[in-house]
Design an enzyme around this catalytic site. Structure first.
Site, short mmCIF file in Angstrom:
data_model
loop_
_atom_site.label_atom_id
_atom_site.label_comp_id
_atom_site.label_asym_id
_atom_site.label_seq_id
_atom_site.Cartn_x
_atom_site.Cartn_y
_atom_site.Cartn_z
N CYS A 1 33.37 33.75 32.63
CA CYS A 1 32.91 34.01 31.27
C CYS A 1 33.23 35.44 30.85
O CYS A 1 32.35 36.30 30.81
CB CYS A 1 31.43 33.70 31.14
SG CYS A 1 31.16 31.94 31.33
N ARG B 1 43.96 41.69 38.99
CA ARG B 1 45.02 42.63 38.55
C ARG B 1 45.44 42.43 37.09
O ARG B 1 45.61 43.41 36.37
CB ARG B 1 46.23 42.56 39.47
CG ARG B 1 45.90 42.97 40.91
CD ARG B 1 47.15 43.07 41.76
NE ARG B 1 47.92 44.25 41.43
CZ ARG B 1 49.08 44.25 40.86
NH1 ARG B 1 49.67 43.12 40.53
NH2 ARG B 1 49.70 45.36 40.58
#
Ligand code: ADP
Ligand code: ASP
Ligand code: MG
Length: 865
Positions: free
Chosen positions: A815, A784
């Site tokens: 990453c 979110r």
């Protein structure tokens, strides 16, 4: 005034002078300032609420019903005097004023008319009475205090074009430093107490300086006396970046320039009266704002020197009760003198215009109720007088929302994300101030607060502390307002040791508190307006939670076959009738499978009926209608409007009805859902009305489903959803008489606050001024923040109670630059590897949106009973 001792002017507001503890503080403040060798002028207001009561007294006098109110006023003052231990002397001092007040009121009651002149005299009594009490008290504490009638010093100036009403009730005064005024004050003593709010005119009549005008009195006196400084003592320690009483995340503003403070005050911050800046600014008198109840706290200092040269948004202000006048005339383009003629008419009515925006054929201006005596008669007359020149439409009530700060133009790019908030607003006017200190939007009045909250959240709350932007209100005082049920004391504070214990064996986990979920279910079940509440399981499809929720009486709403399967697997007792299937662009096979299972099926497109009619022959279906405009906490969760893929357009309703009929299907339910994380009640009432109106097209409808989307506060201190208000608003629509059932299907509301994500700190890092705290999971568990910019409170659960004295970005191991769970979060600088961070309010759309990105497994889910 020569070389004599300098003056310090101290102004105390209504709340400041209404209690015994505050008066003790006032006494100390006076003593301390006096010990620097300065002379002191105390200017103060009426006791809090008294000016309002005097207005009511005037109305009551017109009906001859004033005696009780008069007695109550006496009582109020007597009570304060008693608590200050000065009852006898105060009674003597107040008696003449109460007699005068009684006489004034009697004569008003007799002739049943209030003139502006007598109104001013009556309303002046609040300050006259209060300062008598103040003087008695300070004397009782051993201070030699002289009482001064402010009307003998402050003289109203003649203002051309001011109405009689404005002259009596909203006067302005001369304030050039002058020896005569100085001498008049000095003659009475070295410590003098006088009234705010009141002055006199050339004929000796009492006049008022406008509501809240005691600040201005303080400034006038400071200028007249060439004071060393003016201190405004009120109930908040300074000017804040927004009203701290309605927004606990408002930041204290430590240093402001006169022009910035002026802008903030004019834009609606009640803490300073907009007229009090001019006198101190003109004579370079430093102005301080402090809180009487916490005199030791640093406040706001206002001078000519900026605390920092940086371009910065400093405040978001709102002013309500604004009326817009839209002047429309095709002939105005290049017409010489059009504006002059128009403004002449405003002048004639004594109306001062605030904002102006122009185009070839339209000029829109705003009228501020604080600056104008607006009533419907004045506005109607204005419209009539404008008629020969143009069409004049009134728009209102509106709110003006201003973004205030230095060099706003140079930081327009920072407003990028904030401008998204305007996606669903009706903006009536935008104005960028010529002094580059504000950008103002005029919107419907009921949208004002929401916009302020959104803008503040994006533009000010995340800014790091510096010389100008100080701590939040809640950091200074804790969050002082009624907050959501769990936030009063979040459950995870009480269950801290249980949570830490769970984390001994793992690096990260979602933990759901069953008691909180049950509480939310009970709240929903007790809504009298609803015949049925379904849990939108996309928010969280944990099998154990599904069982808990179903057993407390909620039905289940699914959006995919996968969810339907999960629901039946998790809840052995689940009946097909209890399931509502509301998919979007689901393939044909899913509809077929759902129909085969016998659950309620919702269509949100014509395609299935027109292309696979055989599937729906003899079936009952629901139709999802596009409510036309979306709502919600982020663009991605708004599910209405032509740019959203959901729902059947309202104009296609008849075509849908025809397609259903020719397929042999019956439309028994109407459904609409505008979006997620919504706090406005009218979202659902509007949807309900819209669907009710569509029953003409779908006469066999027996269910109206107004969707879900109930918002939850995303941080501690945020306001809880007004469930009772929603229930009342829906009940008022009276569905039972309409012969239909009302259904609702919240998801977030049921589970969001019940869930936390716990994650172990793996390492910390600094890069220049930036600090990072790395935790064991990131956007793979909670997307979110990255997807919506959503805010989740983050605390160091291992170090709860330690001071959050550092600012860090909390990041995961994925990453992606976007793998940040929280930007600029206050955490203890002692945070180390192995500590457990808690990311709050993650029960909804946390685990259910998790992924295995980077082949990192998302956090497991645990229940706490
Ligand atoms: P007084 O009676 O002391 O004059 P006011 O009620 O007039 O006090 O002004 C203080 C109030 O102003 C505060 O309690 C606060 O609710 C309100 N306020 C509105 N906007 C701001 C702001 N930006 N900063 C500080 N206070 C504000
Ligand atoms: N008592 C006045 C009012 O309530 C003036 C003031 O308090 O500033 O408006
Ligand atoms: Mg005030």
């Amino acid at each position: 005034m020569g070389t004599s001792l300098p003056w310090i002017v101290l102004k105390f507001g209504g709340t400041s002078v209404s209690s015994e503890p505050n008066w003790r503080h006032i006494c100390e403040i006076v003593r301390q300032r006096r010990s620097t060798g300065a002379r002191i002028l105390i200017v103060h207001s009426a006791l809090s609420g008294v000016t309002d009561r005097l207005e009511k007294l005037l109305e009551a006098a017109l009906r001859g019903e004033h005696l009780q109110l008069l007695a109550a006023l006496r009582q109020r003052h007597a009570e304060l005097a008693t608590s200050l231990g000065i009852a006898p002397q105060a009674e003597r001092a107040l008696e003449p004023w109460f007699n005068e007040l009684a006489q004034l009121i009697d004569s008003i009651a007799l002739i049943r008319e209030v003139t502006e002149k007598s109104r001013a005299r009556v309303m002046a009594m609040g300050e006259l009475l209060a300062t008598e009490i103040g003087a008695c008290y300070l004397r009782s504490q051993g201070l030699e205090v002289a009482w001064l009638d402010a009307r003998s010093v402050l003289r109203a100036e003649q203002r051309e074009a001011a109405s009689i009403k404005a002259s009596y009730l909203s006067a302005t005064c001369d304030f050039a430093p002058n020896a005569e005024a100085g001498a008049a004050v000095a003659a009475v003593g070295d410590v003098v107490i006088t009234q705010g709010f009141i002055a006199s005119d050339d004929t000796g009549d009492t006049v008022l300086l406008g509501r809240g005008g005691s600040d201005t009195s303080g400034a006038y006196f400071a200028a007249l006396l060439a004071a060393q400084q003016l201190e405004i003592w009120t109930d908040v320690p300074g000017m804040f970046s927004a009203n701290p009483r309605s927004m606990p995340t408002a930041r204290q503003l430590l240093e402001l320039t006169y022009d910035e403070a002026q802008e903030i005050a004019t834009a609606g911050a009640k803490v300073l009266h907009p007229r009090c800046l001019l006198p101190v600014r003109q004579y370079g008198i430093p102005l301080f704002v402090y809180a009487t109840q916490v005199p030791q706290l640093r406040g706001t200092r206002i001078t000519a020197v900026p605390g920092s040269d940086a371009a910065q948004v400093k405040a978001i202000c709102v002013k309500k009760g604004i009326t817009l006048v839209s002047l429309e005339s095709p002939g105005m383009w290049h017409q010489v003198g059009f504006l002059a003629d128009v403004f002449q008419i405003f002048k004639k009515h004594g109306l001062s215009v605030d904002l102006v925006s122009t185009s070839e054929t339209n000029v829109t201006v705003s009228l501020d109720p604080q600056a104008n005596a607006l009533d419907s008669a004045v506005l109607a007359q204005l419209q009539a007088d404008l008629k020969p020149l143009c069409r004049a439409d009134l728009i209102g009530p509106c709110a003006s929302v201003s973004v205030v700060g230095r060099n706003i133009r140079s930081i327009l790019h920072q407003l990028g994300g904030a401008l998204e908030l305007f996606a669903e607003q009706r903006i009536h006017l935008v104005s960028q101030a010529a002094n580059d200190l504000n950008l103002t939007f005029v919107v419907d009045e009921n949208q004002g607060d929401r916009l302020v909250e959104g803008l503040h959240e994006l533009l000010i709350r995340p800014v790091r502390d510096d010389a100008v932007i100080g701590p939040t209100w809640e950091r200074l005082f804790g969050s002082g307002r009624q907050v959501s049920e769990t936030n009063v004391e979040p459950w995870w504070q009480l269950r801290r040791s249980a949570l830490l214990e769970l984390m001994q064996a793992r690096d990260c986990a979602y933990v759901y508190d069953v008691a909180t979920v049950l509480q939310r279910c009970t709240n929903l079940r007790s809504m009298k307006s609803l015949s049925r509440v379904s849990y939108a399981m996309k928010a969280n499809s944990s099998p154990e939670l599904l069982r808990v929720i179903h057993s407390s009486g909620l039905k289940i709403e699914c959006v995919s076959i996968g969810e339907i399967d999960r629901a039946f697997e998790a809840i052995p007792a689940l009946q097909a009738e209890e399931v509502l299937f509301t998919p979007n662009f689901a393939p044909r096979e899913e509809y077929a499978a759902a129909l085969a299972r016998g659950v309620h099926v919702t269509l949100d497109n014509l395609h299935p009926l027109e292309h696979w009619p055989e599937l729906f022959k003899g079936r009952s279906v629901f139709v999802r209608i596009d409510p036309g405009s979306g709502r919600g906490h982020h663009q991605h969760v708004r599910t209405g409007g032509i740019h959203s893929k959901f729902g059947v357009a309202q104009e296609d309703a008849a075509r849908f009805a025809a397609a259903a009929q020719s397929a042999g299907a019956t439309v028994v339910g109407l459904h609409a859902h505008a979006g997620s994380g919504v706090h406005d009640l009218d979202n659902w009432t509007r949807t309900a009305r819209l669907l009710l109106a569509l029953r003409e097209t779908f006469p066999q409808v027996r269910v109206i489903d107004v969707g879900g989307g109930i918002g939850v506060p995303d941080r501690q201190g945020g306001s809880a959803f007004d469930m009772a208000g929603l229930d009342a608003a829906l009940l008022a629509l009276d569905f039972s008489t309409a012969g239909v059932e009302l259904w609702m299907e919240p998801g977030r509301y049921v589970v969001a606050e019940a869930g936390v994500l716990l994650a172990k700190v793996t390492q910390t890092k600094t890069k220049g001024a930036a600090g990072y705290v790395g935790v064991a999971t990131g956007m793979n568990s909670l997307i979110r923040p990255a997807l919506y910019g959503a805010h989740h409170d983050i605390v160091n659960l291992s170090r709860l109670g330690e001071t959050d004295d550092g600012i860090f970005d909390v990041v995961g191991p994925i990453c992606e630059t976007g793998d940040v769970l929280g930007h600029d979060r206050a955490l203890p600088t002692t945070t180390v590897e192995g500590d457990i961070l808690l990311i709050a309010t993650t029960g909804a759309y946390g685990a259910s949106m998790a992924s295995h990105y980077n082949l990192r497994s998302p956090a497991e889910e645990l229940l706490l009973r």
